[in-house]
Design a protein around this motif. Structure first.
Motif, mmCIF file in Angstrom:
data_model
loop_
_atom_site.group_PDB
_atom_site.id
_atom_site.type_symbol
_atom_site.label_atom_id
_atom_site.label_comp_id
_atom_site.label_asym_id
_atom_site.label_seq_id
_atom_site.Cartn_x
_atom_site.Cartn_y
_atom_site.Cartn_z
ATOM 1 N N ASN A 204 38.566 -7.491 37.802
ATOM 2 C CA ASN A 204 37.925 -7.840 39.078
ATOM 3 C C ASN A 204 37.623 -9.332 39.146
ATOM 4 N N VAL A 205 38.424 -10.138 38.432
ATOM 5 C CA VAL A 205 38.188 -11.576 38.366
ATOM 6 C C VAL A 205 39.406 -12.308 38.915
ATOM 7 N N CYS A 206 39.197 -13.136 39.918
ATOM 8 C CA CYS A 206 40.292 -13.872 40.544
ATOM 9 C C CYS A 206 40.956 -14.801 39.533
ATOM 10 N N THR A 207 42.276 -14.845 39.554
ATOM 11 C CA THR A 207 43.038 -15.654 38.601
ATOM 12 C C THR A 207 43.059 -17.139 38.972
ATOM 13 N N HIS A 208 42.358 -17.508 40.038
ATOM 14 C CA HIS A 208 42.279 -18.916 40.429
ATOM 15 C C HIS A 208 41.103 -19.612 39.760
ATOM 16 N N ARG A 209 39.873 -19.212 40.113
ATOM 17 C CA ARG A 209 38.694 -19.889 39.584
ATOM 18 C C ARG A 209 37.661 -18.927 39.008
ATOM 19 N N GLY A 210 38.038 -17.669 38.866
ATOM 20 C CA GLY A 210 37.161 -16.736 38.169
ATOM 21 C C GLY A 210 36.111 -16.052 39.017
ATOM 22 N N ASN A 211 36.220 -16.151 40.329
ATOM 23 C CA ASN A 211 35.257 -15.454 41.184
ATOM 24 C C ASN A 211 35.498 -13.944 41.136
ATOM 25 N N LEU A 212 34.435 -13.162 41.293
ATOM 26 C CA LEU A 212 34.609 -11.724 41.459
ATOM 27 C C LEU A 212 35.319 -11.469 42.791
ATOM 28 N N ILE A 213 36.256 -10.566 42.796
ATOM 29 C CA ILE A 213 37.015 -10.281 44.012
ATOM 30 C C ILE A 213 36.316 -9.236 44.866
ATOM 31 N N SER A 214 35.997 -8.098 44.261
ATOM 32 C CA SER A 214 35.337 -7.013 44.991
ATOM 33 C C SER A 214 33.864 -6.991 44.616
ATOM 34 N N TYR A 215 33.008 -7.128 45.624
ATOM 35 C CA TYR A 215 31.569 -7.144 45.373
ATOM 36 C C TYR A 215 30.941 -5.754 45.487
ATOM 37 N N LYS A 216 31.551 -4.917 46.300
ATOM 38 C CA LYS A 216 30.995 -3.591 46.526
ATOM 39 C C LYS A 216 32.107 -2.621 46.922
ATOM 40 N N GLN A 217 31.805 -1.345 46.879
ATOM 41 C CA GLN A 217 32.784 -0.322 47.223
ATOM 42 C C GLN A 217 33.247 -0.508 48.667
ATOM 43 N N CYS A 218 34.553 -0.328 48.868
ATOM 44 C CA CYS A 218 35.057 -0.386 50.240
ATOM 45 C C CYS A 218 36.194 0.613 50.406
ATOM 46 N N SER A 219 36.541 0.899 51.645
ATOM 47 C CA SER A 219 37.592 1.861 51.942
ATOM 48 C C SER A 219 38.553 1.275 52.976
ATOM 49 N N LYS A 220 39.704 1.894 53.084
ATOM 50 C CA LYS A 220 40.739 1.504 54.034
ATOM 51 C C LYS A 220 41.240 0.068 53.810
ATOM 52 N N ALA A 221 41.148 -0.416 52.574
ATOM 53 C CA ALA A 221 41.649 -1.746 52.263
ATOM 54 C C ALA A 221 43.176 -1.717 52.186
ATOM 55 N N THR A 222 43.805 -2.784 52.614
ATOM 56 C CA THR A 222 45.266 -2.910 52.506
ATOM 57 C C THR A 222 45.642 -3.959 51.463
ATOM 58 N N ASN A 223 44.660 -4.781 51.072
ATOM 59 C CA ASN A 223 44.886 -5.781 50.034
ATOM 60 C C ASN A 223 43.540 -6.208 49.460
ATOM 61 N N LEU A 224 43.591 -7.151 48.510
ATOM 62 C CA LEU A 224 42.399 -7.689 47.880
ATOM 63 C C LEU A 224 42.377 -9.198 48.125
ATOM 64 N N ARG A 225 41.331 -9.708 48.760
ATOM 65 C CA ARG A 225 41.253 -11.138 49.046
ATOM 66 C C ARG A 225 40.005 -11.721 48.400
ATOM 67 N N CYS A 226 40.199 -12.801 47.643
ATOM 68 C CA CYS A 226 39.069 -13.496 47.037
ATOM 69 C C CYS A 226 38.306 -14.253 48.118
ATOM 70 N N LYS A 227 36.983 -14.108 48.152
ATOM 71 C CA LYS A 227 36.157 -14.743 49.180
ATOM 72 C C LYS A 227 35.915 -16.233 48.923
ATOM 73 N N TYR A 228 36.318 -16.699 47.742
ATOM 74 C CA TYR A 228 36.064 -18.102 47.395
ATOM 75 C C TYR A 228 37.103 -19.030 48.043
ATOM 76 N N HIS A 229 38.397 -18.788 47.806
ATOM 77 C CA HIS A 229 39.445 -19.664 48.342
ATOM 78 C C HIS A 229 40.590 -18.885 48.988
ATOM 79 N N GLY A 230 40.415 -17.576 49.177
ATOM 80 C CA GLY A 230 41.378 -16.812 49.946
ATOM 81 C C GLY A 230 42.616 -16.337 49.217
ATOM 82 N N ARG A 231 42.610 -16.369 47.891
ATOM 83 C CA ARG A 231 43.781 -15.856 47.161
ATOM 84 C C ARG A 231 43.923 -14.360 47.456
ATOM 85 N N LEU A 232 45.164 -13.924 47.687
ATOM 86 C CA LEU A 232 45.417 -12.560 48.158
ATOM 87 C C LEU A 232 46.255 -11.794 47.137
ATOM 88 N N PHE A 233 45.863 -10.526 46.917
ATOM 89 C CA PHE A 233 46.552 -9.653 45.972
ATOM 90 C C PHE A 233 46.840 -8.307 46.622
#
Length: 362
Positions: free
Chosen positions: A83-112
């Protein structure tokens, strides 16, 4: 001779060094030598029930503190990811969510992708040799048995090395029907080493002396322990046929009044099967003399709940805590270094100490 040695002959052996329970250096070393390479229980598949579900969690919080997450992609496949972004180490998911289509880091927008594969990153056109494998989220191994999920941080052995005997012994149990009950699950804080808590669990020797109600439900003379490569089983046989499993003829235990299966899996997991369901106990180190124990309840047949060997679990826990607290105080004594084992009653504890010595000596 190495610092940690336990003779393979239980009749000659002495218990493991008390440094296991008292040394801060050994406590820290155990993170990599014992826990990182083991398999750990992470919950039920119900956590990510629907496509697009994302559930962050911390593996062995307050000890390993590894941020992970479970995802279920649009094809229905479940993944265990860092759960750690490969850019600068920010947590990607902060809380449970549903209906997600991807994972986006809230720090600089890296998308997985939900599988952890890198998709895109703003302002990175000039970066050379990008993207590469290191830009994907690390994927952890995932093993499931029924609804139960397991992972390993640095897999040393395949999961069946730890779990196969339990799975084979209980092949007839419909684990898919076991439902997690958060309302019946609890957490206990123990003022003792995690290893002391485990070794107390691993022998029924103390039952007649510590657990009066449990002793009345079980036949002490028929209480047996079986040892496996990375696990063990204590078979709790009832004094009568009441509150026992209705075993099928395909069970190796058919014809025996089994009141409980107590499976321990190295280093810190307990799977207690009762006619009503399953109590999973996860023993999490917090400090040298502090431990958190989670009692996770999975219901199968609620009408049988809180009967027989599977009843008064809180009372049994309090009795165990009292003893383990007392032992933690005793093992720091300058007059205590090692004890000896009962050849007939402490094979599980001896086995645990042998596994600890093997891990810590490497």
């Amino acid at each position: 001779m190495s610092q940690f040695y336990v003779d393979p002959n239980i009749a000659k052996a002495s218990t493991i060094s008390t440094d296991v329970y008292t040394s801060k250096a050994i406590f820290e070393a155990a993170k990599e030598k014992i826990f990182a390479s083991s398999w750990q229980f992470i919950g039920s598949r119900e956590i990510v029930k629907f496509n697009g579900d994302v559930q962050p969690f911390t593996l062995l919080e307050n000890y390993m503190n590894e941020p992970l997450m479970l995802t279920k992609d649009t094809a229905g496949e479940v993944h265990c990811l860092s759960n750690v972004c490969t850019h600068r180490g920010n947590l990607i998911s902060y809380k449970q969510c549903s209906k997600a289509t991807n994972l986006r880091c809230k720090y600089h927008g890296r998308l997985f992708e939900l599988s952890g594969k890198f998709i895109s990153m703003p302002e990175f056109k000039e970066v050379e040799n990008f993207p590469c494998e290191a830009d994907n989220l690390p994927v952890l191994p995932l093993f499931n048995w029924g609804n139960l999920l397991f992972t390993s941080l640095h897999k040393k052995d395949e999961a069946p090395i730890y779990l196969s005997e339990m799975m084979e012994r209980l092949h007839w149990l419909p684990l898919d029907e076991f439902v997690y009950r958060g309302d019946l699950s609890k957490t206990f804080d123990i003022d003792a080493s995690w290893a002391l808590y485990c070794e107390n669990y691993l022998e029924g020797f103390h039952i007649p002396f510590v657990h009066a109600s449990l002793n009345s439900a079980l036949s002490f003379g028929d209480y047996t322990t079986e040892l496996y490569a990375k696990a063990s089983l204590q078979l709790g046989v009832s004094k009568d046929a009441a509150n026992c499993f209705d075993l099928p003829k395909t069970s190796i235990d058919y014809g025996t009044n089994v009141a409980a299966y107590y499976f321990w899996v190295y280093p810190n997991m307990m799977f207690n099967f009762y006619p009503w369901g399953l109590s999973v106990n996860i023993v999490s180190p917090v400090a040298v003399n502090k431990t958190k124990v989670e009692f996770l309840t999975f219901m199968w047949k609620e009408e049988k709940y809180d009967k027989g060997a599977g009843s008064d679990l809180d009372k049994v826990e309090m009795e165990d805590e009292e003893i383990v607290h007392s032992v933690q105080k005793g093992i720091v004594s300058r007059f205590y270094q090692h004890g000896r084992y009962s050849v007939t009653r402490e094979t599980g504890t001896h086995h645990f100490h042998r596994l600890l010595a093997e891990s810590l000596n490497h």
